[in-house]
Motif scaffolding. Structure first.
Motif, mmCIF file in Angstrom:
data_model
loop_
_atom_site.group_PDB
_atom_site.id
_atom_site.type_symbol
_atom_site.label_atom_id
_atom_site.label_comp_id
_atom_site.label_asym_id
_atom_site.label_seq_id
_atom_site.Cartn_x
_atom_site.Cartn_y
_atom_site.Cartn_z
ATOM 1 N N GLY A 20 51.956 36.238 38.541
ATOM 2 C CA GLY A 20 51.486 36.481 39.900
ATOM 3 C C GLY A 20 50.764 37.808 40.025
ATOM 4 O O GLY A 20 49.729 37.908 40.699
ATOM 5 N N VAL A 21 51.293 38.845 39.360
ATOM 6 C CA VAL A 21 50.646 40.156 39.409
ATOM 7 C C VAL A 21 49.272 40.088 38.749
ATOM 8 O O VAL A 21 48.290 40.622 39.280
ATOM 9 C CB VAL A 21 51.531 41.219 38.733
ATOM 10 C CG1 VAL A 21 50.793 42.556 38.661
ATOM 11 C CG2 VAL A 21 52.846 41.384 39.483
ATOM 12 N N ARG A 22 49.194 39.424 37.602
ATOM 13 C CA ARG A 22 47.896 39.304 36.941
ATOM 14 C C ARG A 22 46.885 38.594 37.843
ATOM 15 O O ARG A 22 45.731 39.014 37.962
ATOM 16 C CB ARG A 22 48.033 38.543 35.625
ATOM 17 C CG ARG A 22 46.731 38.479 34.836
ATOM 18 C CD ARG A 22 46.852 37.667 33.563
ATOM 19 N NE ARG A 22 47.098 36.255 33.831
ATOM 20 C CZ ARG A 22 47.173 35.320 32.887
ATOM 21 N NH1 ARG A 22 47.045 35.650 31.614
ATOM 22 N NH2 ARG A 22 47.408 34.060 33.209
ATOM 23 N N ALA A 23 47.322 37.524 38.498
ATOM 24 C CA ALA A 23 46.426 36.787 39.389
ATOM 25 C C ALA A 23 46.003 37.647 40.577
ATOM 26 O O ALA A 23 44.845 37.618 41.003
ATOM 27 C CB ALA A 23 47.107 35.506 39.872
ATOM 28 N N ALA A 24 46.947 38.423 41.109
ATOM 29 C CA ALA A 24 46.624 39.283 42.246
ATOM 30 C C ALA A 24 45.612 40.350 41.852
ATOM 31 O O ALA A 24 44.674 40.658 42.608
ATOM 32 C CB ALA A 24 47.898 39.928 42.786
ATOM 33 N N LEU A 25 45.770 40.923 40.665
ATOM 34 C CA LEU A 25 44.826 41.935 40.202
ATOM 35 C C LEU A 25 43.465 41.317 39.912
ATOM 36 O O LEU A 25 42.417 41.915 40.213
ATOM 37 C CB LEU A 25 45.366 42.630 38.952
ATOM 38 C CG LEU A 25 46.608 43.500 39.155
ATOM 39 C CD1 LEU A 25 47.080 44.061 37.829
ATOM 40 C CD2 LEU A 25 46.339 44.627 40.146
ATOM 41 N N ALA A 26 43.458 40.120 39.332
ATOM 42 C CA ALA A 26 42.189 39.444 39.050
ATOM 43 C C ALA A 26 41.439 39.164 40.342
ATOM 44 O O ALA A 26 40.213 39.266 40.401
ATOM 45 C CB ALA A 26 42.445 38.146 38.293
ATOM 46 N N ALA A 27 42.180 38.817 41.385
ATOM 47 C CA ALA A 27 41.548 38.519 42.666
ATOM 48 C C ALA A 27 40.929 39.754 43.299
ATOM 49 O O ALA A 27 40.087 39.642 44.192
ATOM 50 C CB ALA A 27 42.572 37.916 43.620
ATOM 51 N N ARG A 28 41.321 40.926 42.816
ATOM 52 C CA ARG A 28 40.770 42.160 43.358
ATOM 53 C C ARG A 28 39.472 42.566 42.677
ATOM 54 O O ARG A 28 38.984 43.666 42.859
ATOM 55 C CB ARG A 28 41.808 43.281 43.252
ATOM 56 C CG ARG A 28 43.016 43.035 44.145
ATOM 57 C CD ARG A 28 43.929 44.232 44.216
ATOM 58 N NE ARG A 28 45.008 43.997 45.163
ATOM 59 C CZ ARG A 28 45.667 44.950 45.816
ATOM 60 N NH1 ARG A 28 45.329 46.212 45.625
ATOM 61 N NH2 ARG A 28 46.645 44.646 46.652
ATOM 62 N N GLY A 29 38.937 41.675 41.828
ATOM 63 C CA GLY A 29 37.596 41.935 41.330
ATOM 64 C C GLY A 29 37.417 41.971 39.842
ATOM 65 O O GLY A 29 36.298 42.113 39.365
ATOM 66 N N GLU A 30 38.514 41.840 39.067
ATOM 67 C CA GLU A 30 38.363 41.866 37.620
ATOM 68 C C GLU A 30 38.601 40.480 37.054
ATOM 69 O O GLU A 30 39.378 39.693 37.591
ATOM 70 C CB GLU A 30 39.363 42.841 36.989
ATOM 71 C CG GLU A 30 39.039 44.291 37.260
ATOM 72 C CD GLU A 30 39.874 45.199 36.367
ATOM 73 O OE1 GLU A 30 39.700 46.407 36.484
ATOM 74 O OE2 GLU A 30 40.677 44.681 35.575
ATOM 75 N N LEU A 39 47.046 46.275 33.878
ATOM 76 C CA LEU A 39 48.397 45.739 33.931
ATOM 77 C C LEU A 39 49.129 45.996 32.618
ATOM 78 O O LEU A 39 48.686 45.565 31.551
ATOM 79 C CB LEU A 39 48.359 44.230 34.215
ATOM 80 C CG LEU A 39 49.708 43.494 34.212
ATOM 81 C CD1 LEU A 39 50.671 44.096 35.233
ATOM 82 C CD2 LEU A 39 49.505 42.002 34.480
ATOM 83 N N THR A 40 50.245 46.696 32.727
ATOM 84 C CA THR A 40 51.130 46.926 31.582
ATOM 85 C C THR A 40 52.499 46.364 31.936
ATOM 86 O O THR A 40 53.022 46.616 33.025
ATOM 87 C CB THR A 40 51.261 48.426 31.268
ATOM 88 O OG1 THR A 40 49.976 48.951 30.921
ATOM 89 C CG2 THR A 40 52.228 48.663 30.123
ATOM 90 N N VAL A 41 53.071 45.604 31.022
ATOM 91 C CA VAL A 41 54.394 45.013 31.237
ATOM 92 C C VAL A 41 55.360 45.617 30.229
ATOM 93 O O VAL A 41 55.168 45.478 29.015
ATOM 94 C CB VAL A 41 54.364 43.479 31.085
ATOM 95 C CG1 VAL A 41 55.712 42.891 31.495
ATOM 96 C CG2 VAL A 41 53.243 42.872 31.918
ATOM 97 N N ALA A 313 52.370 30.856 45.123
ATOM 98 C CA ALA A 313 53.494 31.599 45.693
ATOM 99 C C ALA A 313 53.786 32.856 44.877
ATOM 100 O O ALA A 313 54.109 33.911 45.440
ATOM 101 C CB ALA A 313 54.726 30.706 45.757
ATOM 102 N N SER A 314 53.661 32.763 43.555
ATOM 103 C CA SER A 314 53.881 33.937 42.704
ATOM 104 C C SER A 314 52.835 35.006 42.971
ATOM 105 O O SER A 314 53.146 36.198 43.037
ATOM 106 C CB SER A 314 53.853 33.524 41.231
ATOM 107 O OG SER A 314 54.903 32.634 40.941
ATOM 108 N N ARG A 315 51.593 34.564 43.145
ATOM 109 C CA ARG A 315 50.533 35.523 43.453
ATOM 110 C C ARG A 315 50.765 36.157 44.823
ATOM 111 O O ARG A 315 50.588 37.374 44.989
ATOM 112 C CB ARG A 315 49.177 34.831 43.418
ATOM 113 C CG ARG A 315 48.041 35.709 43.894
ATOM 114 C CD ARG A 315 46.708 34.986 43.872
ATOM 115 N NE ARG A 315 45.743 35.638 44.741
ATOM 116 C CZ ARG A 315 44.524 35.192 44.975
ATOM 117 N NH1 ARG A 315 44.092 34.085 44.375
ATOM 118 N NH2 ARG A 315 43.707 35.842 45.791
#
Length: 327
Positions: A20-30, A39-41, A313-315
């Motif tokens: 979900g975090v990866r998808a949210a960051l991707a939606a912000r333009g990358e 993103l570091t896990v 939902a995760s995003r």
């Protein structure tokens, strides 16, 4: 500009949240393949173990496979479309654990890992090699390069590896405590402290607070890094409606004297302003009445939908966590 995000995670809940975090960051333009710089896990390695001569890293592999789109979403662990011919052969020889399944594709990962470890690579370097196979859109780091497997101590002093207690006994044996032998002498894996220090936000996934997030925070230097970072630290409750979402985290919480409740887990982590690690805490809508007690801890409570029923939902949950950090 996409924020630099660090997620502390382990297990299935951590995998879903990380997606979900990866998808949210991707939606912000990358593009997702290019989001690794953002993103570091930091992954729990307390679940790790040696079995049939190979080194297993269950939480690392769960997150690796999820980010690669290779995970088995039905079973919740392992590779999609895997077979178990080698596992059956091991059982025929009386090797391994008959109640701990190793898929053939999954075993390929373990063999590659073990070979590289025996060649002298560190777990950090091994994970970097494994990650290079797929465009993950994230950098995975183990919490430490040291072997600090989780042991369960039962009443009377009997000890067993966490995986035996969790998988074979399904947490039915009452634990007295959980230990990670050697963790006091461990150090954060290279890059972990630096990632936390340079982050714009740190997120604590809705993973098991005791055996997934607990070992990460127990590595000397990581808790201090969380307290020192300029980034807000936002956690997501793994408890919804007074119950665990998955697994037997309630048994783990009871063993350390923590109620299975969203506010109790927030108190367990503690407020940064009072020596803990949290600035904000996402509470499920079902637990909205507990938000006042979370606020009283010195932690900002945010009531949001927490069920990760699908990718959307995760995003949305990840977006809510980022919003709670105001980034």
């Amino acid at each position: 500009m996409t924020p630099r995000v660090v997620v502390l995670a382990g297990g299935v809940g951590g995998s879903r949240f990380t997606l979900g975090v990866r998808a949210a960051l991707a939606a912000r333009g990358e593009e997702e393949a290019g989001a690794a710089a953002s993103l570091t896990v930091v992954v729990n390695t307390g679940d790790d173990l040696w079995l049939s001569g190979v080194r297993l890293q269950p939480d690392v592999d769960s997150i690796l496979y999820a980010l690669a789109g290779e995970n088995d979403t039905v079973r919740g662990w392992g590779r999609a479309g895997d077979t178990e011919r080698v596992n059956h052969e091991l059982q025929a020889w009386g090797a391994g654990w008959p109640w701990f399944t190793l898929g053939d594709l999954d075993l390929g990962t373990h063999l590659a890992r073990t070979g590289w470890l025996r060649d002298g690579l560190t777990p950090t370097q091994v994970i970097e090699r494994l990650s290079a196979r797929w465009p993950l859109g994230a950098r995975l780091l183990p919490m430490t390069d040291a072997e600090v497997d989780t042991h369960v101590v039962l009443a009377g002093g009997e000890r067993m590896h966490f995986q035996e207690w969790w998988t074979r006994h399904r947490a039915a044996l009452a634990p007295e405590r959980f230990e990670n032998p050697g963790i006091g002498d461990a150090a954060p894996a290279p890059g972990v402290v630096e990632a936390i220090a340079e982050a714009d936000v740190v997120l604590i996934a809705p993973s098991n607070p005791v055996v997934s997030i607990g070992p990460i925070l127990a590595v000397p230097g990581i808790r201090d890094a969380l307290r020192a970072t300029a980034a807000p630290v936002v956690g997501v409750s793994p408890i919804i409606g007074g119950a665990v979402v998955r697994g037997m985290a309630d048994v783990c919480l009871t063993a350390i004297g923590v109620r299975t409740a969203a506010d109790a887990v927030a108190a367990h982590y503690g407020a940064r302003s009072h020596g803990g690690v949290l600035d904000a805490w996402l509470v499920a809508e079902e637990d909205a009445e507990l938000s006042a007690s979370v606020d009283a801890l010195g932690v900002r409570a945010h009531v949001r939908p927490l069920w990760m029923t699908d990718a959307a939902a995760s995003r949305a949950l990840a977006e809510a966590a980022l919003s709670a950090a105001a980034v």
